[in-house]
Design a protein around this motif. Structure first.
Motif, PDB file in Angstrom:
ATOM      1  N   LEU A 115     -27.775 -40.692  23.358  1.00 23.34           N
ATOM      2  CA  LEU A 115     -28.956 -39.971  22.905  1.00 23.34           C
ATOM      3  C   LEU A 115     -28.703 -39.416  21.507  1.00 23.34           C
ATOM      4  CD1 LEU A 115     -30.043 -38.050  26.131  1.00 23.34           C
ATOM      5  CD2 LEU A 115     -30.475 -40.427  25.453  1.00 23.34           C
ATOM      6  N   ALA A 116     -29.729 -39.487  20.680  1.00 23.68           N
ATOM      7  CA  ALA A 116     -29.620 -39.063  19.288  1.00 23.68           C
ATOM      8  C   ALA A 116     -30.013 -37.604  19.142  1.00 23.68           C
ATOM      9  CB  ALA A 116     -30.516 -39.934  18.408  1.00 23.68           C
ATOM     10  N   ALA A 117     -29.296 -36.894  18.279  1.00 21.68           N
ATOM     11  CA  ALA A 117     -29.592 -35.486  18.026  1.00 21.68           C
ATOM     12  C   ALA A 117     -29.256 -35.148  16.580  1.00 21.68           C
ATOM     13  CB  ALA A 117     -28.811 -34.587  18.973  1.00 21.68           C
ATOM     14  N   ARG A 118     -29.972 -34.205  16.046  1.00 23.76           N
ATOM     15  CA  ARG A 118     -29.652 -33.599  14.758  1.00 23.76           C
ATOM     16  C   ARG A 118     -29.045 -32.233  15.043  1.00 23.76           C
ATOM     17  NH1 ARG A 118     -34.031 -32.147   9.946  1.00 23.76           N
ATOM     18  NH2 ARG A 118     -32.507 -31.733   8.275  1.00 23.76           N
ATOM     19  N   MET A 119     -28.052 -31.839  14.232  1.00 27.79           N
ATOM     20  CA  MET A 119     -27.355 -30.592  14.519  1.00 27.79           C
ATOM     21  C   MET A 119     -27.150 -29.786  13.245  1.00 27.79           C
ATOM     22  SD  MET A 119     -23.861 -29.866  16.673  1.00 27.79           S
ATOM     23  CE  MET A 119     -22.743 -30.758  15.594  1.00 27.79           C
ATOM     24  N   TRP A 120     -27.320 -28.487  13.381  1.00 30.88           N
ATOM     25  CA  TRP A 120     -26.994 -27.539  12.326  1.00 30.88           C
ATOM     26  C   TRP A 120     -25.831 -26.693  12.840  1.00 30.88           C
ATOM     27  CZ3 TRP A 120     -31.691 -29.201  13.781  1.00 30.88           C
ATOM     28  CH2 TRP A 120     -32.548 -29.711  12.787  1.00 30.88           C
ATOM     29  N   LEU A 121     -24.696 -26.750  12.142  1.00 32.16           N
ATOM     30  CA  LEU A 121     -23.455 -26.166  12.650  1.00 32.16           C
ATOM     31  C   LEU A 121     -22.843 -25.250  11.595  1.00 32.16           C
ATOM     32  CD1 LEU A 121     -21.453 -26.410  15.110  1.00 32.16           C
ATOM     33  CD2 LEU A 121     -20.174 -28.036  13.681  1.00 32.16           C
ATOM     34  N   PRO A 122     -22.540 -24.005  11.946  1.00 29.95           N
ATOM     35  CA  PRO A 122     -21.810 -23.163  10.989  1.00 29.95           C
ATOM     36  C   PRO A 122     -20.525 -23.853  10.538  1.00 29.95           C
ATOM     37  CG  PRO A 122     -22.627 -21.838  12.810  1.00 29.95           C
ATOM     38  CD  PRO A 122     -22.879 -23.277  13.180  1.00 29.95           C
ATOM     39  N   GLU A 123     -20.221 -23.779   9.231  1.00 30.11           N
ATOM     40  CA  GLU A 123     -19.091 -24.523   8.694  1.00 30.11           C
ATOM     41  C   GLU A 123     -17.753 -24.113   9.301  1.00 30.11           C
ATOM     42  OE1 GLU A 123     -19.154 -24.177   4.469  1.00 30.11           O
ATOM     43  OE2 GLU A 123     -20.530 -25.873   4.241  1.00 30.11           O
ATOM     44  N   ASP A 124     -17.675 -22.855   9.723  1.00 32.78           N
ATOM     45  CA  ASP A 124     -16.395 -22.368  10.258  1.00 32.78           C
ATOM     46  C   ASP A 124     -16.363 -22.386  11.782  1.00 32.78           C
ATOM     47  OD1 ASP A 124     -18.265 -20.404  10.705  1.00 32.78           O
ATOM     48  OD2 ASP A 124     -16.966 -18.737  10.125  1.00 32.78           O
ATOM     49  N   ALA A 125     -17.204 -23.209  12.397  1.00 31.24           N
ATOM     50  CA  ALA A 125     -17.341 -23.161  13.856  1.00 31.24           C
ATOM     51  C   ALA A 125     -16.083 -23.591  14.586  1.00 31.24           C
ATOM     52  CB  ALA A 125     -18.530 -24.013  14.305  1.00 31.24           C
ATOM     53  N   GLU A 126     -15.248 -24.464  13.997  1.00 31.17           N
ATOM     54  CA  GLU A 126     -14.018 -24.839  14.695  1.00 31.17           C
ATOM     55  C   GLU A 126     -13.036 -23.678  14.743  1.00 31.17           C
ATOM     56  OE1 GLU A 126     -12.243 -28.540  13.528  1.00 31.17           O
ATOM     57  OE2 GLU A 126     -13.384 -29.516  15.119  1.00 31.17           O
ATOM     58  N   GLU A 127     -12.979 -22.889  13.672  1.00 36.62           N
ATOM     59  CA  GLU A 127     -12.110 -21.710  13.676  1.00 36.62           C
ATOM     60  C   GLU A 127     -12.742 -20.554  14.445  1.00 36.62           C
ATOM     61  OE1 GLU A 127     -12.981 -23.344  10.898  1.00 36.62           O
ATOM     62  OE2 GLU A 127     -11.102 -24.410  10.511  1.00 36.62           O
ATOM     63  N   ASN A 128     -14.069 -20.475  14.403  1.00 35.92           N
ATOM     64  CA  ASN A 128     -14.799 -19.395  15.071  1.00 35.92           C
ATOM     65  C   ASN A 128     -15.932 -20.016  15.883  1.00 35.92           C
ATOM     66  OD1 ASN A 128     -13.563 -16.902  13.717  1.00 35.92           O
ATOM     67  ND2 ASN A 128     -14.160 -18.158  11.951  1.00 35.92           N
ATOM     68  N   PRO A 129     -15.635 -20.500  17.096  1.00 34.79           N
ATOM     69  CA  PRO A 129     -16.632 -21.220  17.895  1.00 34.79           C
ATOM     70  C   PRO A 129     -17.893 -20.391  18.139  1.00 34.79           C
ATOM     71  CG  PRO A 129     -14.450 -21.537  18.809  1.00 34.79           C
ATOM     72  CD  PRO A 129     -14.314 -20.476  17.763  1.00 34.79           C
ATOM     73  N   VAL A 130     -18.987 -21.106  18.377  1.00 31.75           N
ATOM     74  CA  VAL A 130     -20.304 -20.484  18.503  1.00 31.75           C
ATOM     75  C   VAL A 130     -21.002 -21.012  19.753  1.00 31.75           C
ATOM     76  CG1 VAL A 130     -20.609 -20.122  16.026  1.00 31.75           C
ATOM     77  CG2 VAL A 130     -21.320 -22.297  17.048  1.00 31.75           C
ATOM     78  N   PRO A 131     -21.956 -20.255  20.284  1.00 27.77           N
ATOM     79  CA  PRO A 131     -22.809 -20.807  21.348  1.00 27.77           C
ATOM     80  C   PRO A 131     -23.734 -21.879  20.786  1.00 27.77           C
ATOM     81  CG  PRO A 131     -22.921 -18.389  21.246  1.00 27.77           C
ATOM     82  CD  PRO A 131     -22.276 -18.851  19.979  1.00 27.77           C
ATOM     83  N   VAL A 132     -24.331 -22.656  21.688  1.00 29.77           N
ATOM     84  CA  VAL A 132     -25.262 -23.724  21.313  1.00 29.77           C
ATOM     85  C   VAL A 132     -26.682 -23.327  21.701  1.00 29.77           C
ATOM     86  CG1 VAL A 132     -25.993 -26.088  21.828  1.00 29.77           C
ATOM     87  CG2 VAL A 132     -23.578 -25.591  21.452  1.00 29.77           C
ATOM     88  N   LEU A 133     -27.637 -23.638  20.834  1.00 28.97           N
ATOM     89  CA  LEU A 133     -29.064 -23.555  21.160  1.00 28.97           C
ATOM     90  C   LEU A 133     -29.623 -24.962  21.116  1.00 28.97           C
ATOM     91  CD1 LEU A 133     -30.138 -20.432  19.065  1.00 28.97           C
ATOM     92  CD2 LEU A 133     -29.457 -20.528  21.467  1.00 28.97           C
ATOM     93  N   LEU A 134     -30.165 -25.421  22.237  1.00 28.83           N
ATOM     94  CA  LEU A 134     -30.632 -26.794  22.395  1.00 28.83           C
ATOM     95  C   LEU A 134     -32.148 -26.834  22.503  1.00 28.83           C
ATOM     96  CD1 LEU A 134     -30.293 -29.866  23.092  1.00 28.83           C
ATOM     97  CD2 LEU A 134     -30.018 -29.136  25.493  1.00 28.83           C
ATOM     98  N   GLU A 135     -32.764 -27.724  21.717  1.00 29.59           N
ATOM     99  CA  GLU A 135     -34.174 -28.073  21.874  1.00 29.59           C
ATOM    100  C   GLU A 135     -34.232 -29.568  22.178  1.00 29.59           C
ATOM    101  OE1 GLU A 135     -38.486 -27.537  19.644  1.00 29.59           O
ATOM    102  OE2 GLU A 135     -36.676 -27.713  18.428  1.00 29.59           O
ATOM    103  N   TYR A 136     -34.956 -29.943  23.241  1.00 27.26           N
ATOM    104  CA  TYR A 136     -34.843 -31.278  23.839  1.00 27.26           C
ATOM    105  C   TYR A 136     -36.243 -31.799  24.112  1.00 27.26           C
ATOM    106  CZ  TYR A 136     -33.349 -34.511  27.664  1.00 27.26           C
ATOM    107  OH  TYR A 136     -33.118 -35.590  28.496  1.00 27.26           O
ATOM    108  N   ILE A 137     -36.760 -32.673  23.208  1.00 32.87           N
ATOM    109  CA  ILE A 137     -38.139 -33.128  23.274  1.00 32.87           C
ATOM    110  C   ILE A 137     -38.233 -34.586  22.810  1.00 32.87           C
ATOM    111  CG2 ILE A 137     -39.264 -30.875  23.044  1.00 32.87           C
ATOM    112  CD1 ILE A 137     -39.417 -31.279  20.061  1.00 32.87           C
ATOM    113  N   PRO A 138     -39.384 -35.253  23.016  1.00 28.64           N
ATOM    114  CA  PRO A 138     -39.512 -36.668  22.661  1.00 28.64           C
ATOM    115  C   PRO A 138     -40.218 -36.932  21.334  1.00 28.64           C
ATOM    116  CG  PRO A 138     -41.289 -36.079  24.120  1.00 28.64           C
ATOM    117  CD  PRO A 138     -40.489 -34.817  23.893  1.00 28.64           C
ATOM    118  N   TYR A 139     -40.311 -35.936  20.465  1.00 28.69           N
ATOM    119  CA  TYR A 139     -41.206 -36.054  19.311  1.00 28.69           C
ATOM    120  C   TYR A 139     -40.523 -36.449  18.004  1.00 28.69           C
ATOM    121  CZ  TYR A 139     -44.332 -33.582  22.512  1.00 28.69           C
ATOM    122  OH  TYR A 139     -45.086 -33.203  23.592  1.00 28.69           O
ATOM    123  N   ARG A 140     -39.361 -37.102  18.040  1.00 27.30           N
ATOM    124  CA  ARG A 140     -38.732 -37.708  16.867  1.00 27.30           C
ATOM    125  C   ARG A 140     -38.180 -36.662  15.900  1.00 27.30           C
ATOM    126  NH1 ARG A 140     -39.919 -43.253  16.342  1.00 27.30           N
ATOM    127  NH2 ARG A 140     -39.317 -43.089  14.135  1.00 27.30           N
TER     128      ARG A 140
END
Length: 718
Positions: free
Chosen positions: A71-96
Motif C-alpha cells: 500500500l502506498a503512503a505519503r509521510m511527513w516525519l520529523p528529521e530527528d525522529a530516529e533519535e527522538n521517536p514520535v507517535p504516528v497519526l494515520l489518515e487512511y482513505i481512497p482519494y489519491r
C-alpha cells in the motif's frame, strides 16, 4: 541523517537527506521509486509559526501487507525522529494522496508533524498508487489492512509505538471501524463528519428512504469512477498501465450494490460500530456540524460508547472545523494537538477535564447564502444530559397548543415536489443547497403553528414528533420539518426527518401498512441546537414526500393526521452559567500547501436550476459542477473534474421520478493522459428500479475500456 523503515522481510528502505529537488532512491521492498524531499514541509501563513521540529516530506513509502500487497503512503516525519521517536497519526482513505488530496493534505499533516508526530496519509487497497483490486465502501479487507498498517507503523524505529488515527467522512468512518478491531497500538482517534450506522446515517438511505447521494452527482456516480483511475507512473513505474487494466477489469458499479440492499441487512451492519459500541476501547473525539448530514452521530456516539470520549458540533457543514462553512470556524489544528498530546504523549493538556459535549447554540437556523451563523458555544458535562427536559405541545385543529383539544382529521394529498426548499440530503454548497424560505413547501403540507412565543428558550438534542395517522397505500413516506416562523411569515427550517412508514418498527424487517388502519408513529427528528426567539412561532410541517433529496413512494399517498392526538416534544436546555467560562477556541487558520497550484481554466460557479412546467406539473432540476482545470506545480499533474445531473418528476406521479448523472475525471502529465467517465441513469415503476450504469476509460482520448451495468431491481417496500 538517514531514515530507516522496516519491511516484512527484515530489509529496509533507506532514504538519505536531499535538497528540494531531490533525486529518487529505491528501497528493496518498494517495487518502484520512493521520492524523498527534505525541506521545511510546512510553509506558514504570515505571522503563523509552525511547530519546533523540522520535517521531512517523504513522497511515497510502501507499506507491506501479509498477502504481499503493498500500500502506498505519503509521510511527513520529523528529521530527528530516529533519535527522538514520535507517535504516528494515520489518515487512511481512497482519494489519491499523490494528487487529488495533495494540497488539502498539506494544510494539516506537515503542521502536525512539526509538533512531533509522524503523519502518514495512506491510500487504501486498489486506490491511488496502492496495489490490489478496487473494492466497495468499508469492506473487511480495508479494515484488515488498516490493522496491519498500524502494526507496521508502530514497529518502526522512529515511532514510540503509539498511533492515532483521524479523518473526515471516509477517513472518519475508517478510524471508527479500525478502532473497533482493537489494534493494541491505536490509542486514540478523531472522527469528523462520520457515522456509527451505515444504513441510517450515510449517503444511501435515510429513515428507510433512498437519499439523493446514492444515485446522483453528490456521491454515487462519482464513487463508481474513483477506483477506475490509474496509479501515477511516477510512483509505480512502467507497470502503471497493467495495474490500471487490472483495476478496470475488476470494477463493479457500486450503486447497484446499494440498491439491492434496501433494508438494514448484513451488508450495512458490517462497518457500523452501532452493532457493538463496546468494541471500541481507545479514546474517541467525535466532531460534526449542524449543516452536515451526519449531525446526529456525535450525540449518539457519546451516549453509547463506553470508552473515553468527547464531542464537538459546530455550525459548519462537511468540513474540518478550521475551514468550517458556515462559520464561525475555529483553530482546529491546535485543538486536535491538545487531544493527541494527551493520549499519545501523556501531556496533561486539560482537554479531558473539559465538558464532554460542546456545541454551537444557533440563534438562527442555517439559511441559504448565510456564511456566519449567529450563536454561542454551549456545553454539557455528560451526554445525555439530565439538565435537558421535555416541553410538550399538541398538534390540534388550531395549531400547536399546550392542551390536546378535540380530535380532528387533517387530510393531505401529497404532491411529489414538496421538498424543493431544501433540495439536498448533503448540503455541500451553502449558496445553492442549504434550506431557504420554507413557505413554498409549507403551503403544500399540513402545518401546525404555535402562538407567538412570549420568551426565548433553547433546545439541544432530538425533538420528537408523535403522530396518529392513516394512509391509503401499503408503502408510504413521511417527512417532518420543525420550522421557526418570523412575524413577517419567513419560515426557517430548524431540523427535519423522513421515514419510510413500512420501517416504523424496524429498518431490518419492514412491514407493509394496512390502508385505512390507524397507526401511532413516534419519530425523533435530527439533532439540533437552537434558540427559539420571543415573538416567533414554532411550526410543524408534515408531508408524504421530500423530493429531490429523497426518492418517492411507489404510488401517490393520501395522508390523514389526527390532530388532538398527535404531539411535539422539544428537548429544552436551561441556561448554564459555566458556558461563559468555556476555554475559547483560537482563530481559525489553514497552513498554505507547499506544492503550489496553477489555475489553467477557471472553474465557473456551480449551477442548480429548477424548471417548473406549470402545464404538465413537471419539475426538472439541472445541476452542473465544473471544477475547471489546474496543475499541481510540485508534480506537474493537471486535473479537471466535471459533474452534471438532471432530475425529473411529475407532481402527481411518483413513478415519473428519474435521474441521469455523469462524472468526468481527467489527469495528465507528459505522456500520461487518462480520462474516466461514469454515467448513471435511474428510473422506476411501481414494482422495480430500472438502473443503467456505465464506466468508460480513455488514454490520450482513445477509448481503452467500457462496461455497462443494466439492472432491473425489485422494490422491496421502498
Amino acid at each position: 541523517m538517514t531514515v530507516t523503515m522496516k519491511n516484512d522481510g527484515g530489509s529496509a528502505i533507506r532514504t538519505a537527506p536531499q535538497d528540494v529537488n531531490a533525486a529518487v532512491l529505491t528501497g528493496s521492498n518498494a517495487g518502484a521509486s520512493v521520492s524523498t524531499t527534505t525541506r521545511d514541509a510546512h510553509a506558514p501563513q504570515p505571522g503563523l509559526q509552525a511547530g519546533p521540529r523540522r520535517v521531512r516530506d517523504i513522497e511515497n513509502i510502501w507499506i507491506p501487507m501479509s498477502d504481499g500487497t503493498k500500500l502506498a503512503a505519503r509521510m511527513w516525519l520529523p528529521e530527528d525522529a530516529e533519535e527522538n521517536p514520535v507517535p504516528v497519526l494515520l489518515e487512511y482513505i481512497p482519494y489519491r494522496k499523490r494528487d487529488v488530496t495533495r494540497l488539502r493534505d498539506e494544510t494539516m499533516h506537515p503542521y502536525l508533524a512539526s509538533h512531533g508526530y509522524a503523519c502518514v496519509r495512506a491510500d487504501i487497497r486498489g486506490s491511488g498508487d496502492s496495489e490490489g483490486l478496487p473494492q466497495d465502501e468499508y469492506v473487511k479487507q480495508e479494515q484488515d489492512d488498516g490493522v496491519e498498517i498500524i502494526a507496521w507503523l508502530a514497529s518502526q524505529p522512529w515511532c514510540t509505538g503509539k498511533v492515532g488515527m483521524f479523518g473526515i467522512s471516509w477517513g472518519g468512518f475508517s478510524a471508527l471501524q479500525v478502532a473497533a478491531r482493537r489494534p493494541p497500538e491505536l490509542k486514540a482517534i478523531i472522527t469528523v463528519c462520520s457515522t456509527d450506522d451505515r444504513y441510517t446515517d450515510d449517503g444511501h438511505y435515510t429513515g428507510g428512504l433512498i437519499n439523493d447521494a446514492t444515485l446522483g452527482c453528490d456521491w454515487g456516480v462519482r464513487w463508481a469512477a474513483y477506483p477506475a483511475r490509474s496509479p501515477d507512473p511516477a510512483i509505480v513505474g512502467d507497470r502503471w498501465r497493467d495495474m490500471w487494466m487490472q483495476r478496470l477489469n475488476n470494477l463493479d458499479y457500486y450503486p447497484v450494490n446499494w440498491l439491492t440492499h434496501q433494508h438494514r441487512d448484513a451488508f450495512w451492519k458490517h462497518g457500523s460500530i452501532s452493532e457493538d459500541y463496546g468494541a471500541i476501547q481507545c479514546a474517541v473525539y467525535a466532531v460534526g456540524g449542524w449543516t452536515d448530514p451526519y449531525r446526529c452521530t456525535v450525540a449518539r456516539m457519546l451516549a453509547n460508547l463506553k470508552c473515553p470520549r468527547k464531542g464537538l458540533v459546530g455550525p459548519w457543514g462537511h468540513q474540518y472545523p478550521n475551514t468550517g462553512d458556515p462559520g464561525p470556524a475555529i483553530d482546529w489544528l491546535t485543538q486536535s494537538l491538545r487531544w493527541w498530546d494527551y493520549w499519545l504523549k501523556d501531556i496533561d493538556t486539560g482537554i479531558v477535564a473539559e465538558p464532554m459535549y460542546r456545541v454551537w447554540m444557533q440563534e438562527e437556523p442555517t439559511m441559504r447564502g448565510v456564511r456566519q451563523n449567529p450563536g454561542r458555544w454551549a456545553a454539557e458535562d455528560i451526554w445525555p444530559s439530565p439538565r435537558v427536559t421535555p416541553r410538550h405541545f399538541y398538534l390540534t385543529k388550531d395549531g400547536l397548543e399546550s392542551n390536546a383539544g378535540a380530535e380532528t382529521a387533517r387530510v393531505l394529498k401529497s404532491l411529489q415536489t414538496v421538498g424543493i426548499t431544501a433540495p439536498r440530503w448533503h448540503q455541500h454548497d451553502i449558496d445553492r443547497e442549504t434550506p431557504t424560505d420554507q413557505r413554498v413547501d409549507d403551503g403544500r403540507s399540513l402545518t401546525f403553528d404555535s402562538e407567538p412565543l412570549d420568551g426565548n428558550f433553547e433546545i439541544l438534542g432530538q425533538p420528537v414528533v408523535t403522530l396518529d395517522l392513516t394512509v391509503d397505500k401499503p408503502v408510504a413516506a413521511l417527512a417532518l420539518r420543525l420550522n421557526e416562523v418570523e412575524p413577517d411569515g419567513l419560515s426557517k427550517r430548524v431540523t427535519y426527518e423522513v421515514l419510510n412508514l413500512t420501517h416504523r418498527n424496524s429498518h431490518e424487517l419492514p412491514e407493509p401498512l394496512e390502508p385505512g388502519k390507524r397507526y401511532r408513529i413516534r419519530i425523533p427528528l435530527q439533532d439540533c441546537a437552537h434558540v427559539f426567539k420571543s415573538g416567533r412561532r414554532i411550526r410543524i410541517a408534515v408531508s408524504a414526500s421530500y423530493w429531490p433529496a429523497f426518492w418517492p413512494s411507489p404510488e401517490p399517498v393520501t395522508l390523514t393526521v389526527y390532530a388532538g392526538q398527535s404531539e411535539l416534544e422539544l428537548p429544552v436546555r436551561p441556561p448554564r452559567a459555566e458556558d461563559a467560562n468555556l476555554k475559547p477556541f483560537g482563530q481559525a487558520f489553514v497552513p498554505e500547501p507547499v506544492s503550489g497550484r496553477t489555475v489553467l481554466e477557471e472553474a465557473p460557479a456551480p449551477t442548480r436550476i429548477h424548471e417548473w412546467d406549470v402545464a404538465t406539473d413537471k419539475l426538472t432540476t439541472r445541476t452542473l459542477i465544473d471544477r475547471g482545470r489546474h496543475r499541481i506545480d510540485a508534480i506537474g499533474t493537471e486535473i479537471s473534474q466535471t459533474t452534471s445531473e438532471v432530475m425529473e418528476i411529475l407532481d402527481r406521479d411518483p413513478t415519473s421520478a428519474k435521474v441521469e448523472a455523469q462524472y468526468v475525471d481527467t489527469m495528465r502529465r507528459g505522456d500520461w493522459d487518462i480520462r474516466v467517465e461514469s454515467h448513471l441513469r435511474l428510473s422506476m415503476t411501481k414494482e422495480n428500479f430500472l438502473f443503467v450504469g456505465q464506466i468508460k476509460a480513455f488514454e490520450k482520448d482513445a477509448e481503452v475500456f467500457t462496461k455497462t451495468w443494466d439492472r432491473t431491481i425489485p422494490r422491496l417496500l421502498v
